[in-house]
Design a protein around this motif. Structure first.
Motif, PDB file in Angstrom:
ATOM      1  N   LEU A   5       4.766  11.567   3.403  1.00 34.23           N
ATOM      2  CA  LEU A   5       5.767  11.596   4.459  1.00 34.23           C
ATOM      3  C   LEU A   5       6.256  10.188   4.776  1.00 34.23           C
ATOM      4  CD1 LEU A   5       4.177  14.107   6.989  1.00 34.23           C
ATOM      5  CD2 LEU A   5       6.057  14.523   5.406  1.00 34.23           C
ATOM      6  N   ILE A   6       7.530  10.060   5.046  1.00 36.29           N
ATOM      7  CA  ILE A   6       8.079   8.771   5.464  1.00 36.29           C
ATOM      8  C   ILE A   6       7.693   8.579   6.922  1.00 36.29           C
ATOM      9  CG2 ILE A   6      10.202   7.477   5.853  1.00 36.29           C
ATOM     10  CD1 ILE A   6      11.451   9.125   3.569  1.00 36.29           C
ATOM     11  N   PRO A   7       7.081   7.436   7.254  1.00 35.48           N
ATOM     12  CA  PRO A   7       6.640   7.250   8.636  1.00 35.48           C
ATOM     13  C   PRO A   7       7.820   7.192   9.595  1.00 35.48           C
ATOM     14  CG  PRO A   7       6.369   5.227   7.378  1.00 35.48           C
ATOM     15  CD  PRO A   7       6.782   6.294   6.416  1.00 35.48           C
ATOM     16  N   SER A   8       7.649   7.795  10.763  1.00 33.88           N
ATOM     17  CA  SER A   8       8.719   7.768  11.750  1.00 33.88           C
ATOM     18  C   SER A   8       8.618   6.528  12.635  1.00 33.88           C
ATOM     19  CB  SER A   8       8.693   9.037  12.596  1.00 33.88           C
ATOM     20  OG  SER A   8       7.451   9.149  13.247  1.00 33.88           O
ATOM     21  N   TYR A   9       7.476   5.852  12.597  1.00 29.08           N
ATOM     22  CA  TYR A   9       7.292   4.604  13.322  1.00 29.08           C
ATOM     23  C   TYR A   9       7.025   3.486  12.328  1.00 29.08           C
ATOM     24  CZ  TYR A   9       7.139   6.811  17.883  1.00 29.08           C
ATOM     25  OH  TYR A   9       7.469   7.471  19.009  1.00 29.08           O
ATOM     26  N   LEU A  10       7.562   2.315  12.624  1.00 28.77           N
ATOM     27  CA  LEU A  10       7.378   1.164  11.745  1.00 28.77           C
ATOM     28  C   LEU A  10       6.475   0.135  12.413  1.00 28.77           C
ATOM     29  CD1 LEU A  10      11.080   0.648  10.617  1.00 28.77           C
ATOM     30  CD2 LEU A  10       9.278   1.869   9.402  1.00 28.77           C
TER      31      LEU A  10
END
Length: 63
Positions: A5-10
């Motif tokens: 999954l692409i993280p929603s927080y960086l």
């Protein structure tokens, strides 16, 4: 958690890479964006910034 999954927080490292900046500047930007979000009534995570918000504020397009 699924690692695909692409993280929603960086985190700072992600911001550093995305904007080609140093770590201290990345943390400074994260703090500023989180303050903006807090004044709008959103909850924030210290040291992390929502990916969508950072991309919007810097006028960046998804790759």
């Amino acid at each position: 958690m699924n690692k695909n999954l692409i993280p929603s927080y960086l985190a700072a490292e992600d911001v550093m890479e995305l904007l080609d900046i140093r770590r201290s500047k990345a943390y400074s930007i994260i703090r500023k964006l989180n303050v903006e979000l807090e004044t709008k009534g959103f909850m924030t995570i210290p040291g992390r910034v929502p990916k969508k918000y950072l991309l919007e504020r810097f006028k960046l397009l998804e790759l």
